[in-house]
Design an enzyme around this catalytic site. Sequence first.
Site, PDB file in Angstrom:
ATOM      1  CE  LYS A   1      -4.126  -2.003   0.107  1.00 50.42           C
ATOM      2  NZ  LYS A   1      -4.783  -2.065   1.167  1.00 50.42           N
TER       3      LYS A   1
ATOM      4  NE  ARG B   1      -7.116  -8.926  -0.825  1.00 51.17           N
ATOM      5  CZ  ARG B   1      -6.613  -8.300  -1.825  1.00 51.17           C
ATOM      6  NH1 ARG B   1      -5.582  -7.326  -1.526  1.00 51.17           N
ATOM      7  NH2 ARG B   1      -7.058  -8.696  -2.999  1.00 51.17           N
TER       8      ARG B   1
END
Length: 269
Positions: free
Chosen positions: A219, A251
């Site tokens: 991210k 994840r």
Amino acid sequence: MTSVLPIEQRFPRPSVMGVINVTPDSFSDGGVHFDPESAATAARRMVREGAAIVDVGGESTRPGSDGVSLDEELGRIVPVLERLDGAVPLSIDTAKAEVARRALELGAELVNDVTALRGDPELAGVVAEGGAYLCLMHMQGEPRTMQRDPRYDDVASEVAAFLEERLHVATAAGIPEERICLDPGIGFGKTVEHNLELIRRLDVLTALGRPVLVGFSRKSSLRALTGDGDLLAASVAAAVAAYERGATILRVHDVKPHVDALTVAHAVA
């Protein structure tokens, strides 16, 4: 309906969920797995490397992205699932009931919905009838606009209150609570500080009594912290920090390094 293990038994802490984006435009791996054969090969590799499940998605939800049509999304994911033919544990990353229905028919066992059942009124019924697991995620706004100016008075309690409300919606629709996990939605309508605060105070979410899934891998918040283009080490550190604060499912895009790091963190814990 077949009996389904409670999600805590199916995915003991820590479990790794590999990510396969069958899209040309996802934020970190857009285009890499757009070819169905390469996507299927990557999914098989992730399971060999220790992933408990592989999350296949045909619609990018990166900041600024627009949605795709039902036919386009089906056209991306069905060839991948057909090639895998039930040989790999699969999750379907979708907000569309028809995509979820088709994926469950092709062997998926979990529906990962970034809209937390707000995107398609029929999705809850599909999950309930299919006996599937469900992940409910928090997102402020929608992908096109979510990163423009996200604001919270208290991000952890607001995200927890939202997820608690969506959990009630899911169970009222006939999805047993023991099949549901919750995702704070790192990067979905949050600043860097919001994302860090959510990991720091993950106990506010685990207090809801459901397993928590965290997806911090690759991210942009990690790049903001490190200033580096290679986010592997940063992603692994974020996953371990989330696990140590109570996350159950991580994840990730790079399965083996995460599995190795979490194996050590678990042994220490």
